[in-house]
Design an enzyme around this catalytic site. Sequence first.
Site, short mmCIF file in Angstrom:
data_model
loop_
_atom_site.label_atom_id
_atom_site.label_comp_id
_atom_site.label_asym_id
_atom_site.label_seq_id
_atom_site.Cartn_x
_atom_site.Cartn_y
_atom_site.Cartn_z
N ASP A 129 7.02 6.77 13.77
CA ASP A 129 7.31 6.70 13.42
C ASP A 129 7.55 8.16 13.73
OD1 ASP A 129 6.86 5.31 11.24
OD2 ASP A 129 4.69 6.28 10.47
N ASP A 144 10.00 -0.25 -1.10
CA ASP A 144 8.78 0.56 -0.76
C ASP A 144 7.72 0.17 -2.03
OD1 ASP A 144 9.15 1.00 1.51
OD2 ASP A 144 10.32 2.99 1.40
#
Length: 239
Positions: free
Chosen positions: A8, A130
């Site tokens: 990330d 998600d």
Amino acid sequence: MDIIPAIDLIGGQCVRLTEGDFSQQTTYHSDPVEVAKQFEGLGLRRLHLVDLDGARAKKPVNLPVLERIARQTKLIIDYGGGLQSSEAVRQAFDAGAQQITAGSIAVREPQTVEAWLQEYGADRIIVGADFKDNRIAINAWAEQSDLTLESFLASFSEKGAKTFICTDVSKDGKLQGSSIEVYQRLLERFPTLQFIASGGVTTIEEVRQLHEAGLHGAIIGKAIYEGTIKLEDLAKEVI
């Protein structure tokens, strides 16, 4: 099952968030290219690269990092974060991504992602599902939509998608285990789809359980950086 380490990115550095909360950020390495090389050196073949700056800016920000990793490794990279337009998707592919992950835009503009599926094929367009409490989460996980996880998957399956990254937002970054029961339920309902588990994967035993359950892949982030899963052990699962 594909073992997929995650990087990330914020400010070009390798970071991790807890539950997608930017105020709960830990920086692990200043050079994500070196991290990617380490993954490749141990025999791992894939990489999940998330542009968190891009997610907030709603356009890719860390494309130079993607380009450097693609140029200096042979990893199969899927890239997500800030891909809100067809131009942004082209930029990601041009920078070296082999796949992209369509997240919030798949909720807000499903017809746009359907067009990407038709243009690039289901092998190159992954849909990000998600979820939290069985509801789809959007906008860098800051809010929940009215869509249930199952209805979202069913809709995109009809649009031609076949691979989904299913991230349990409530577990992400907590190192408390993943939602294996949810994945098992999804596999029973959608046996032709490919599901990649994400969020909370904590131990090598859990990786094996996900494999045995029939998951197509597992994304592993914080567990690597905190050492609850050793890279050497992951490499053995691949080889």
